[in-house]
Each structure stands twice: as C-alpha cells, then as structure tokens.
Design an enzyme around this catalytic site. Structure first.
Site, PDB file in Angstrom:
ATOM      1  N   PHE A 121      92.559  59.548  22.612  1.00 24.86           N
ATOM      2  CA  PHE A 121      93.043  60.046  23.898  1.00 24.86           C
ATOM      3  C   PHE A 121      94.547  59.827  23.955  1.00 24.86           C
ATOM      4  CE2 PHE A 121      91.182  60.974  28.258  1.00 24.86           C
ATOM      5  CZ  PHE A 121      90.209  61.825  27.785  1.00 24.86           C
ATOM      6  N   ARG A 415      99.476  56.669  34.215  1.00 28.79           N
ATOM      7  CA  ARG A 415      98.214  56.129  33.691  1.00 28.79           C
ATOM      8  C   ARG A 415      97.841  56.813  32.383  1.00 28.79           C
ATOM      9  NH1 ARG A 415      92.582  57.682  33.882  1.00 28.79           N
ATOM     10  NH2 ARG A 415      93.110  59.558  35.053  1.00 28.79           N
TER      11      ARG A 415
HETATM   12  C1  FAD Z   1      87.627  65.803  36.575  1.00 26.53           C
HETATM   13  C2  FAD Z   1      88.058  64.399  36.345  1.00 26.53           C
HETATM   14  C3  FAD Z   1      87.862  63.807  35.115  1.00 26.53           C
HETATM   15  C4  FAD Z   1      88.263  62.486  34.896  1.00 26.53           C
HETATM   16  N1  FAD Z   1      88.027  61.917  33.676  1.00 26.53           N
HETATM   17  C5  FAD Z   1      88.354  60.617  33.480  1.00 26.53           C
HETATM   18  C6  FAD Z   1      88.055  59.969  32.250  1.00 26.53           C
HETATM   19  O1  FAD Z   1      87.484  60.551  31.346  1.00 26.53           O
HETATM   20  N2  FAD Z   1      88.405  58.680  32.099  1.00 26.53           N
HETATM   21  C7  FAD Z   1      89.030  57.976  33.080  1.00 26.53           C
HETATM   22  O2  FAD Z   1      89.320  56.808  32.872  1.00 26.53           O
HETATM   23  N3  FAD Z   1      89.320  58.566  34.264  1.00 26.53           N
HETATM   24  C8  FAD Z   1      88.986  59.852  34.489  1.00 26.53           C
HETATM   25  N4  FAD Z   1      89.262  60.446  35.694  1.00 26.53           N
HETATM   26  C9  FAD Z   1      89.782  59.618  36.790  1.00 26.53           C
HETATM   27  C10 FAD Z   1      88.634  58.798  37.382  1.00 26.53           C
HETATM   28  O3  FAD Z   1      87.452  59.551  37.394  1.00 26.53           O
HETATM   29  C11 FAD Z   1      88.922  58.364  38.805  1.00 26.53           C
HETATM   30  O4  FAD Z   1      90.189  57.790  38.873  1.00 26.53           O
HETATM   31  C12 FAD Z   1      87.897  57.325  39.229  1.00 26.53           C
HETATM   32  O5  FAD Z   1      86.607  57.835  39.083  1.00 26.53           O
HETATM   33  C13 FAD Z   1      88.102  56.849  40.642  1.00 26.53           C
HETATM   34  O6  FAD Z   1      87.056  55.985  40.955  1.00 26.53           O
HETATM   35  P1  FAD Z   1      87.025  55.197  42.311  1.00 26.53           P
HETATM   36  O7  FAD Z   1      85.800  54.351  42.285  1.00 26.53           O
HETATM   37  O8  FAD Z   1      88.315  54.543  42.535  1.00 26.53           O
HETATM   38  O9  FAD Z   1      86.872  56.350  43.405  1.00 26.53           O
HETATM   39  P2  FAD Z   1      85.753  57.513  43.568  1.00 26.53           P
HETATM   40  O10 FAD Z   1      84.849  57.599  42.414  1.00 26.53           O
HETATM   41  O11 FAD Z   1      86.382  58.760  43.989  1.00 26.53           O
HETATM   42  O12 FAD Z   1      84.964  57.037  44.803  1.00 26.53           O
HETATM   43  C14 FAD Z   1      85.558  57.067  46.085  1.00 26.53           C
HETATM   44  C15 FAD Z   1      84.464  56.762  47.076  1.00 26.53           C
HETATM   45  O13 FAD Z   1      85.044  56.477  48.339  1.00 26.53           O
HETATM   46  C16 FAD Z   1      84.348  57.192  49.358  1.00 26.53           C
HETATM   47  N5  FAD Z   1      85.239  57.345  50.494  1.00 26.53           N
HETATM   48  C17 FAD Z   1      86.495  57.848  50.511  1.00 26.53           C
HETATM   49  N6  FAD Z   1      87.006  57.767  51.753  1.00 26.53           N
HETATM   50  C18 FAD Z   1      86.045  57.199  52.526  1.00 26.53           C
HETATM   51  C19 FAD Z   1      85.947  56.869  53.908  1.00 26.53           C
HETATM   52  N7  FAD Z   1      86.960  57.096  54.756  1.00 26.53           N
HETATM   53  N8  FAD Z   1      84.801  56.323  54.359  1.00 26.53           N
HETATM   54  C20 FAD Z   1      83.754  56.086  53.535  1.00 26.53           C
HETATM   55  N9  FAD Z   1      83.793  56.396  52.209  1.00 26.53           N
HETATM   56  C21 FAD Z   1      84.924  56.929  51.736  1.00 26.53           C
HETATM   57  C22 FAD Z   1      83.944  58.471  48.668  1.00 26.53           C
HETATM   58  O14 FAD Z   1      82.916  59.133  49.354  1.00 26.53           O
HETATM   59  C23 FAD Z   1      83.498  57.910  47.313  1.00 26.53           C
HETATM   60  O15 FAD Z   1      82.202  57.400  47.411  1.00 26.53           O
HETATM   61  C24 FAD Z   1      88.881  61.764  35.920  1.00 26.53           C
HETATM   62  C25 FAD Z   1      89.100  62.372  37.160  1.00 26.53           C
HETATM   63  C26 FAD Z   1      88.690  63.684  37.362  1.00 26.53           C
HETATM   64  C27 FAD Z   1      88.952  64.323  38.677  1.00 26.53           C
END
Ligand code: FAD
Length: 602
Positions: A121, A415
């Site tokens: 990557f 990142r």
């Molecule tokens: C298409 C795509 C591919 C990716 N591929 C990779 C990869 O291969 N490797 C990698 O390391 N990263 C990758 N990323 C980045 C990574 O997926 C994200 O940074 C990561 O999943 C974020 O996780 P999180 O738990 O912080 O938030 P999320 O998984 O987005 O979860 C956020 C949560 O908060 C909740 N929420 C938000 N606001 C509120 C509120 N006001 N009240 C209640 N609930 C709320 C949402 O409903 C959700 O449940 C990718 C991103 C995308 C878009």
C-alpha cells in the site's frame, strides 16, 4: 417540556464503526455497563466500506518489516506532525490487535504457508496490509459486532446524539433522538467515548457515506474540547469520476498495490515525472522495477503510483489542469495491462479485487480486466479531529474520550492507507479501557434540566422556522468547501470561504422543515448541517493559519514546506464568549530511541 426516555450506563460509546465497537468491547470486558449508539444500523458504519486492509507489521510476507519500520513510515507520511507517542503505540500494538481480531473469528487471506497475507500500500515500505480481498472492513465490523453482542452491549440503532451534557467541567451524558419516532433520549454515563468518524460530507466530491457530517468533532468542540490538525483533509487520488451518480466512490489503493498504473491521455505513466526527495531513495525509477515490487521482489523499490496519497492526488490534478486528463476530467488507472505479464490476469484481478470488478461493471459498464478505469481525487479522510491524550484517548474535557477517525494525532499531516483500520483497533481498545477505568473511579454526574431544555428547543427549532430547506445550504456549503478549501488552497479563496461560511451559519439558524418527527430526513439534515458548518469553519481557519504546504495541505501562495511550521499543531477551541480560539501547540521533543529510528530509516 418534552418527555425524555432515560438510559443509564457506565460508559456510553457514540458510534458503532470499528473504533466504537472496539472501545465498547474493551469497556465491556472490563466489567462495566456499556451502551453503543449509532446513527444507522449496526454493521452499516463507514468502517464496513474499508477495502484495502489493516496495516500491521506482522512481517509475514517480508521479514524485514517491524514496528520500527512501521513507525518511521507513519511519521514520514505524516510529515512529522504526528503525535510520535501515538505512532509508536500504534506500530507496536497493531500486530497484536490483528491477531486478537483473528482469535475472535476474522478470516484473513492467507500466505501459502497459512499465515495472514499482507499486501502493498502507498507509503508502506513493505507489504503490510492484512486483508480479506477488498472487503476487509466488512470482516472487521462483522467480527467486532458479533463479539460485542456476545459480551452483552446495549445497542441503540438509528439514534443520533445532538448534544453532550456536562456537570461542571466533566461530561456526564448525551442527549439525542431516535430516527424512527423522533423521541428524545437522555443517556447518562460516567464516561463518554466519541467514535463518530470523519467529515467527508463537508465536500461535494467524497468517498464518505451520509453519516460523515463531523458530529463528534462538533459535539466535542461545543463541550470545550480542542480540535487539532483540522487543516489536514485527505483527498484520495483515486475515486470514480464517471458516471456522475457515482462520482467520488472510492477505487482502492489495492489496485495500485497489485500492479495497477496511472496514465494520462497520452498513455504516459506521469507519476515517474515527480518523485519527492523525501521518497527518492525508496521509489523505483523505472517501470520494470516497479512491477517487480508489486510481485514481491524484495530487491525492488515501490512504483511511484504508491507514493503518499497527497502527492499522487496533486500529480493527477496537475495532469488534468495541463490538458492531459481523461475525457471526464481525471486520469486512467489501468490494471488490465498486467495481462502482458501474467497468464491468468482476468481471474487474478477478479480474485484480488472482487469489489472493484463488480463496482465498475455494475456502475460504469467497464470491465476492469479489459479496460482502464477513469479516476480522480475524492475527499476521503480527516486527519484532524478531537485532541486526545496519547495513552488514554481522553480529550481536554474530563470523561470525554475519542477514538478512530474523529480523533487527531496519529496521522499528522497525512494518513497512510491501512493505518486507519489499525488506528481503530489500537486506540479504540485504549479508549474503551481508559473510559472503563474513569467510570469505575467516578459516580454518575448531575444533569442540569436547563441544559436539556435548551437542547430540546434547539433540536425542534427547524419545525418552527420558515427559512430555506436545509439541503440548499448543505449543497452550497459543499460547493464552497470543494471550490475554495480543496486540494489546492490560497489565502484569498479561503477568506472568501470563511465569510461565506459565516453567512451559511446565519442561514442555518433559520432553515425550516415540514412534516412530523418520524423518519424526517429534512429534520435530520437540518441538525447535521450545524455540525458541518462547525467543522468547515475549523478546517478553513486552520488552513489559513498554516502558511505552508505540507502533507494534505497544499497552499498555492506558500507552495513549499516551511521549517517555521514544523514544530507545532494547530488547535482550535471555543472561548468563554463563544469565539473561536486558535493556538499553536508545540510538539514535545521525541525520545532519543525514536529519533534514532527515524534517522536509520531515512
Ligand atoms: C470506501 C472507503 C474505503 C476505505 N478503506 C480503508 C482501508 O482499506 N484501510 C484503512 O485503514 N482505512 C480505510 N478507509 C478509512 C476507514 O474506513 C475509516 O477511517 C474508518 O472506518 C473510520 O472508522 P470509525 O470507527 O472512526 O468511524 P465509522 O466507521 O464511520 O463509524 C462512525 C459511527 O458513528 C456513528 N455516528 C456518527 N455521528 C453520530 C451521532 N451524532 N450520533 C450517533 N452516532 C453517530 C455512525 O452512525 C457510525 O456508526 C476507507 C474509507 C472509505 C470511505
């Protein structure tokens, strides 16, 4: 006054993505009562979309890898603005977190001798991403959610938090509504973990889902926490650009990791034209060597398509601006060409990149085993977020923790791909652990009824307003951020953006929505809009303050890196009378051991 449905827990986790679930699992395992709230359904968080994999120095494919190399890669990628302590913890703890996930049932792709397979990557010196084809996030979320449910988490699906509640300085709960009926809920908790993800929906072209409206950042800011590194918004170089309905959808870096190359309309691999000095020693200077790298030759250096995302995105933009772009304003990403090198190329591509194959076939009518894809930059990831303590993930506000994309520190100015999923595991776990400890050391705080009354009034205001529909302001804001605070920035344009955002702020106060409180998406948008405006303003202010180009921030008026900006992070917080306060927070000196690692890996 409305009635609230009351809930009481030790630890409240807001967000059910990888970070939230990992935090909840850890807190629950520590024996405290845990609730998880998610805006959407369990299993639907943004994490599920992650494709390429989880970065962890398991050294299964290349035994030269180690936490030290991973640490040095992460710091170089972040242009040394990272919290070095977080980068150290992350590099050391990620392998164990991946094994833990495996022990809970995650099935990763395998090496021929049965170990977890790892792929190349961008910015990672050695193959480092544990993966499941290009559906790694799905496996991760499935595993965490199964494990969490088994531990007895209380899950609140389709609930949205709109305000954090405080008792003095300390956070003691949250106020929100459920989407189904629009009822109000009061969640009392001894500790709160924010895990709400990023801010992609502040921009018009984004790979992010509708949930990414910066809620956690805005909630933390309003509660008095600092927001750090807000100028660093990552534009992933390869999003779909055609047809318009799918513009912004991600095309995983895994395509380039598996041999895909970028070409302009003349068919030239333009990435060889511009290799930054910081990476010159590690980057192939001819196509043959680049190909050998993607096929696992340990003596080859990586192709320039696997340089960091900020750089690749800017190179694509230059090709387009100088008239060498593809018909729809991007460039070509070609994986089909590998048929010249390996006999069973179409099957190989479909096996390695099944989602990409289906995505292009179904959404654009393109068979990626035969034709190149058209791609261009898309707003993808927020390096900035809630400022947290490296060990505990607690913010400046006692009892308020943050982990995952909504927290800042690990990634600095940029990142590396794969470092988010490992971030969620390492720091989700830490946040859950320390939130549980905090909960054990404190009793439930008092909730002030006046605060609830204010929250309720603000939440219902869009039903009383007669102003424009929220979508109009949201769309205009996204256009503004895309055009004026995007990949390339100038002072003049950002000042224009800042004053326009102030206008949107006023208009957002008067947006009106018709109908009732049940599943009213106009109402939800009106509330999310407030958060989008807060984060857009913070991005713009921080980007104006950093008068240099570094990592994801590129200033046309200050196009080079400036040492004067190398030693601090920009932190924004809310002042006593509601004004935005900006400070330059010096980065503490690195330990001698870590300094030496960086020297050795240069
Ligand atoms: C298409 C795509 C591919 C990716 N591929 C990779 C990869 O291969 N490797 C990698 O390391 N990263 C990758 N990323 C980045 C990574 O997926 C994200 O940074 C990561 O999943 C974020 O996780 P999180 O738990 O912080 O938030 P999320 O998984 O987005 O979860 C956020 C949560 O908060 C909740 N929420 C938000 N606001 C509120 C509120 N006001 N009240 C209640 N609930 C709320 C949402 O409903 C959700 O449940 C990718 C991103 C995308 C878009």
């Amino acid at each position: 006054m409305a009635e609230y449905i009351n809930h009481e827990h030790d630890v409240l986790v807001i967000g059910a993505g990888g970070a939230g679930l990992r935090a909840a699992v850890e807190a629950s395992a520590a024996g405290v009562k845990v609730a998880v709230i998610t805006k959407s359904l369990l299993g639907k968080a943004h994490t599920v979309m992650a494709e390429g994999g989880i970065a962890a120095a398991l050294s299964n494919v290349d035994d030269r890898d180690s936490w030290r190399v991973h640490f040095a890669d992460t710091m170089r990628g972040g242009q040394y603005l990272n919290s070095w302590r977080m980068a150290e913890l992350h590099a050391k703890e990620a392998p164990q977190c991946v094994h833990e996930l495996e022990s809970w049932g995650a099935l990763f792709d395998r090496t021929p001798d049965g170990r977890i397979l790892q792929r190349n990557f961008g910015g990672h010196r050695y193959p480092r991403l544990a993966h499941v084809g290009d559906r790694t996030g799905l496996e991760m979320i499935r595993t965490l959610q199964d494990h969490g449910i088994h531990l007895g988490l209380d899950v609140f699906m389709e609930y949205t938090v709109v305000t954090l509640l405080k008792d003095g300085d300390r956070v003691v709960g949250a106020f929100g509504y459920d989407r189904e009926r629009g009822r109000f809920h009061l969640f009392r908790a001894k500790a709160v973990v924010l895990a709400t993800g990023g801010i992609g929906r502040a921009y018009k072209i984004t790979s992010n889902s509708w949930e990414y409206t910066g809620d956690g950042l805005a909630l933390a800011y309003e509660a008095g926490a600092g927001l750090q590194d807000m100028e660093f918004v990552q534009f992933h170089p390869t999003g779909m650009i055609w047809p318009p309905s799918v513009c912004g959808l991600l095309v995983t870096e895994g395509v380039r990791g598996d041999g895909g190359v970028l070409r302009n309309k003349e068919g030239r691999r333009f990435m060889f034209d511009s290799i930054p000095p910081l990476y010159a020693g590690q980057t192939a200077d001819n196509e043959e060597e680049g190909w050998r790298y993607t096929q696992g030759d340990k003596n080859a250096r990586r192709p320039p398509e696997l340089l960091t995302r900020d750089h690749v995105a800017r190179c694509i933009r230059t090709e387009v601006r100088e008239g060498r772009g593809s018909p729809h304003g991007g460039v070509f990403l070609d994986i089909a060409w590998i048929k010249d090198r390996i006999p069973n190329a179409p099957e190989h591509i479909k096996k390695k990149l099944p989602s990409m194959y289906h995505q292009f076939m179904q959404l654009a009518g393109i068979d990626i085993t035969k034709e190149p894809m058209e791609v261009g930059p898309t707003t993808h990831y927020m390096m900035g977020g809630v400022r947290v303590d490296a060990e505990s993930q607690m913010s400046d506000v006692p009892g308020l923790f943050a982990a995952g994309e909504c927290a800042a520190g690990l990634h600095g100015a940029n990142r590396l791909g794969g470092n988010s999923l490992s971030d969620l595991l390492v720091f989700g776990k830490r946040a859950g652990d320390y939130a549980a400890r905090f909960a054990k050391e404190h009793s439930q705080g008092k909730v002030n009824p006046d605060d609830l009354a204010v929250a309720e009034m603000r939440t219902l205001k869009p039903f009383e307003n007669r102003g424009p529909a929220p979508y109009i302001i949201q769309y205009a804001l996204q256009e503004t951020m895309q055009d004026l605070v995007g990949i390339v920035r100038t002072e003049e344009e950002m000042l224009q953006a800042l004053s326009t955002i102030q206008e949107y702020k006023k208009q957002a106060e008067s947006v009106g929505v018709p109908g009732h409180r049940e599943y009213n998406s106009g109402w939800h948008t009106a509330l999310d809009l407030q958060n989008l405006i807060v984060v857009s303003e913070m991005v713009t202010r921080a980007a104006l303050e950093r008068k240099e180009s570094r990592g994801a921030q590129f200033r046309d008026d200050y196009p080079t890196k400036d040492d004067a900006y190398a030693g601090f992070n920009i932190v924004l917080s809310k002042g006593a009378s509601g004004e935005v306060q900006l400070r330059r927070e010096p980065i503490p000196p690195m330990t001698a051991e870590l300094k030496q690692i960086i020297q050795e890996m240069k």
